[in-house]
Enzyme design. Structure first.
Site, mmCIF file in Angstrom:
data_model
loop_
_atom_site.group_PDB
_atom_site.id
_atom_site.type_symbol
_atom_site.label_atom_id
_atom_site.label_comp_id
_atom_site.label_asym_id
_atom_site.label_seq_id
_atom_site.Cartn_x
_atom_site.Cartn_y
_atom_site.Cartn_z
ATOM 1 N N ALA A 165 1.326 4.683 11.447
ATOM 2 C CA ALA A 165 2.806 5.060 12.006
ATOM 3 C C ALA A 165 3.865 4.559 11.610
ATOM 4 O O ALA A 165 3.688 3.129 11.135
ATOM 5 C CB ALA A 165 2.428 5.375 13.510
ATOM 6 N N GLY A 208 -2.584 4.533 11.684
ATOM 7 C CA GLY A 208 -2.241 6.093 11.855
ATOM 8 C C GLY A 208 -2.905 6.700 10.663
ATOM 9 O O GLY A 208 -3.378 7.662 10.720
ATOM 10 N N GLU A 211 -6.620 6.872 10.932
ATOM 11 C CA GLU A 211 -6.867 7.794 11.994
ATOM 12 C C GLU A 211 -6.472 9.337 11.447
ATOM 13 O O GLU A 211 -7.391 10.173 11.797
ATOM 14 C CB GLU A 211 -5.961 7.783 13.173
ATOM 15 C CG GLU A 211 -6.057 6.495 13.889
ATOM 16 C CD GLU A 211 -5.111 5.796 14.887
ATOM 17 O OE1 GLU A 211 -3.791 5.792 14.549
ATOM 18 O OE2 GLU A 211 -5.502 5.793 16.021
ATOM 19 N N GLU A 231 -3.518 -2.455 14.602
ATOM 20 C CA GLU A 231 -2.582 -2.101 15.932
ATOM 21 C C GLU A 231 -2.577 -3.458 16.496
ATOM 22 O O GLU A 231 -1.551 -3.767 17.197
ATOM 23 C CB GLU A 231 -2.683 -0.909 16.573
ATOM 24 C CG GLU A 231 -2.409 0.630 15.957
ATOM 25 C CD GLU A 231 -3.696 1.046 14.986
ATOM 26 O OE1 GLU A 231 -4.471 0.430 14.701
ATOM 27 O OE2 GLU A 231 -3.524 2.279 14.829
HETATM 28 N N1 CAA Z 1 5.787 1.538 8.826
HETATM 29 C C1 CAA Z 1 6.996 1.411 8.476
HETATM 30 N N2 CAA Z 1 7.334 0.654 7.399
HETATM 31 C C2 CAA Z 1 6.075 0.363 6.821
HETATM 32 C C3 CAA Z 1 4.829 0.451 7.293
HETATM 33 C C4 CAA Z 1 4.729 1.019 8.423
HETATM 34 N N3 CAA Z 1 3.388 1.384 9.178
HETATM 35 N N4 CAA Z 1 4.013 -0.212 6.457
HETATM 36 C C5 CAA Z 1 4.572 -0.493 5.325
HETATM 37 N N5 CAA Z 1 5.956 -0.414 5.541
HETATM 38 C C6 CAA Z 1 7.195 -0.649 4.750
HETATM 39 C C7 CAA Z 1 7.254 -2.249 4.660
HETATM 40 O O1 CAA Z 1 8.223 -2.401 5.707
HETATM 41 C C8 CAA Z 1 7.915 -2.306 3.499
HETATM 42 O O2 CAA Z 1 9.314 -1.870 3.475
HETATM 43 P P1 CAA Z 1 10.637 -2.625 2.831
HETATM 44 O O3 CAA Z 1 10.159 -2.567 1.541
HETATM 45 O O4 CAA Z 1 11.916 -1.719 3.139
HETATM 46 O O5 CAA Z 1 10.438 -3.887 3.444
HETATM 47 C C9 CAA Z 1 7.402 -1.155 2.408
HETATM 48 O O6 CAA Z 1 6.570 -0.462 3.375
HETATM 49 C C10 CAA Z 1 6.423 -1.872 1.625
HETATM 50 O O7 CAA Z 1 5.236 -2.781 2.467
HETATM 51 P P2 CAA Z 1 5.139 -4.175 2.441
HETATM 52 O O8 CAA Z 1 6.266 -4.839 1.777
HETATM 53 O O9 CAA Z 1 4.609 -4.818 3.570
HETATM 54 O O10 CAA Z 1 3.779 -4.104 1.179
HETATM 55 P P3 CAA Z 1 2.796 -5.000 1.099
HETATM 56 O O11 CAA Z 1 2.005 -4.676 -0.178
HETATM 57 O O12 CAA Z 1 3.017 -6.558 0.989
HETATM 58 O O13 CAA Z 1 1.702 -4.844 2.515
HETATM 59 C C11 CAA Z 1 0.627 -3.405 3.910
HETATM 60 C C12 CAA Z 1 1.032 -3.465 2.573
HETATM 61 C C13 CAA Z 1 -0.781 -4.470 4.121
HETATM 62 C C14 CAA Z 1 -0.132 -2.199 4.002
HETATM 63 C C15 CAA Z 1 1.761 -3.888 4.900
HETATM 64 O O14 CAA Z 1 2.784 -2.997 4.505
HETATM 65 C C16 CAA Z 1 1.308 -3.797 6.417
HETATM 66 O O15 CAA Z 1 0.593 -4.332 7.065
HETATM 67 N N6 CAA Z 1 1.816 -2.637 7.002
HETATM 68 C C17 CAA Z 1 1.566 -2.080 8.265
HETATM 69 C C18 CAA Z 1 0.219 -1.438 8.524
HETATM 70 C C19 CAA Z 1 0.129 -1.403 10.149
HETATM 71 O O16 CAA Z 1 0.313 -2.239 11.042
HETATM 72 N N7 CAA Z 1 -0.167 -0.107 10.407
HETATM 73 C C20 CAA Z 1 -0.556 0.299 11.931
HETATM 74 C C21 CAA Z 1 1.011 0.893 12.229
HETATM 75 S S1 CAA Z 1 0.973 1.288 13.948
HETATM 76 C C22 CAA Z 1 0.089 2.855 14.030
HETATM 77 O O17 CAA Z 1 -0.241 3.404 13.332
HETATM 78 C C23 CAA Z 1 -0.167 3.280 15.603
HETATM 79 C C24 CAA Z 1 -1.287 4.468 15.452
HETATM 80 O O18 CAA Z 1 -2.247 4.465 16.094
HETATM 81 C C25 CAA Z 1 -0.742 5.771 15.087
#
Ligand code: CAA
Length: 357
Positions: A165, A208, A211, A231
């Site tokens: 998400a 998500g 999911e 999460e």
């Molecule tokens: N939401 C919003 N933006 C996101 C995102 C997310 N879930 N995941 C990645 N992005 C964005 C980053 O902020 C970044 O944006 P900027 O370039 O503007 O800074 C861009 O995508 C690229 O990401 P990274 O620079 O972090 O890329 P990376 O290769 O270094 O890392 C990753 C990749 C490991 C996937 C890392 O981005 C990450 O950990 N993302 C979050 C994953 C996460 O926590 N997901 C769970 C979300 S909560 C949820 O989903 C609740 C539910 O149950 C529905």
């Protein structure tokens, strides 16, 4: 005939008994004479059983494969507003949509096409913002109602299937807002489709994203896929089925490990623990998923829907209820032309000519 069994059950059984109101109507087209006959059989069969409603959120697998290659009939690009109409939009903001049909010059005689939805928000690793999910639900529903499409494939782009998400969208939200909006409840609309959905998971499928993949009926992993429920690292828990569908897919210990540590697993591990049905070289992933989709689209559409519903019912019912449900669905299929055609074709040693009736 593209009316779902669920649709028939809903129409007939809701009318028959208030206790059945939990049965959900699927997307359905108009009913013809064959539909009415099939509906009569289903409802009379079910009236003879001790019946409990099937939750609409049940989902998971059905498969079959035939070989083919494909030709792109149309690429459409993007721009959207809200999700409510039943036909595919000319364009969407955050997804790409494509109908792909079998290439007869390649000995592929599959009857139906495959609707491909590519999550396309690459700068945010396809993070599932509200607008993206609106697009996704709209396109899935449109393909579900499209008679030329027999199976749907959802895939990602760039480095990700979907990285979860959208954290920037969620970060400042308050309890009252997310509670009143019932945040993420709408995502389960994906599970309401009558046609099978294949998740072709490339790259990150986190939170998500994982999911969403689990809401699909078959999950195929690209060799570069990584799955996780991180999460916990954000001070929350999975909110779109991660604690519930994951445990059903992989068992308690592995599900607990994934949601408590937030650690990611590889495609290979996902297959070994039953989260993914197979691992495919990332470069070939979409073509393989589409090929599987053609194989499914080639079957009788009523039996395909019945398969999907029966397998999904297993997640909502006791074994004895599920076996009864399955048997009654099996009986009901004897009201279809496809059953007569399928069995005759076998005996006559020819390919069946299913008509979805
Ligand atoms: N939401 C919003 N933006 C996101 C995102 C997310 N879930 N995941 C990645 N992005 C964005 C980053 O902020 C970044 O944006 P900027 O370039 O503007 O800074 C861009 O995508 C690229 O990401 P990274 O620079 O972090 O890329 P990376 O290769 O270094 O890392 C990753 C990749 C490991 C996937 C890392 O981005 C990450 O950990 N993302 C979050 C994953 C996460 O926590 N997901 C769970 C979300 S909560 C949820 O989903 C609740 C539910 O149950 C529905």
């Amino acid at each position: 005939m593209l009316v779902t069994i669920r649709h028939h059950l809903h129409r007939r059984l809701v009318a028959a008994s208030p206790a059945i109101r939990g049965v959900t109507a699927g997307a359905g087209a108009g009913a013809g004479a064959g539909d009415a006959s099939f509906s009569r059989h289903v409802s009379s069969e079910l009236r003879t059983t001790s019946w409990r409603p099937v939750s609409s959120t049940s989902v998971e697998a059905f498969s079959s494969i035939s070989s083919s290659t494909s030709s792109i009939l149309s690429w459409r690009a993007f721009s959207s507003s809200s999700s409510s109409s039943s036909s595919l939009r000319e364009s969407y903001n955050h997804i790409l949509v494509e109908r792909r049909f079998p290439d007869e010059s390649n000995n592929n005689s599959a009857r139906g096409g495959v609707g491909i939805i590519t999550l396309h928000r690459p700068k945010a690793l396809n993070a599932l913002c509200d607008a993206l999910f609106d697009d996704l639900i709209h396109a899935v529903q449109a393909f579900d109602e499209d008679d030329s499409i027999g199976c749907i494939v959802i895939t990602g782009s760039g480095k990700a299937f979907a990285a979860g998400a959208d954290i920037s969208e969620m970060s400042t939200r308050e309890f009252a807002h997310v509670y009143k909006k019932n945040m993420f409840a709408q995502w389960a609309d994906i599970t309401q489709t009558s046609k099978p959905i294949i998740a072709a998971v490339n790259g990150f499928a986190l939170g998500g994203g994982c999911e969403l993949a689990m809401m699909c009926d078959i999950l195929i992993a690209g060799s570069n896929a990584q799955f996780g429920q991180p999460e916990i690292n954000l001070g929350v828990i999975p909110g779109a089925g991660g604690t519930q569908r994951l445990i059903r897919a992989v068992g308690k210990s592995k599900a607990m490990e994934m949601v408590l540590t937030g650690n990611r697993i590889t495609a290979q591990e996902a297959m070994e623990i039953g989260l993914a049905s197979k691992v495919i070289n990332s470069d070939l992933l979409l073509d393989e998923a589409v090929k599987m989709g053609f194989g499914i689209a080639d079957k009788g559409g009523v039996a395909v829907r019945a398969c999907k519903e029966a397998v999904n019912a297993a997640e909502e019912m006791t074994l004895s209820q599920g076996l009864m449900f399955e048997r009654r669905m099996f009986h009901a299929l004897f009201a279809t032309k496809d059953q007569k055609e399928g069995m005759s074709a076998f005996l006559e040693k020819r390919k069946p000519n299913f008509t979805d009736e």
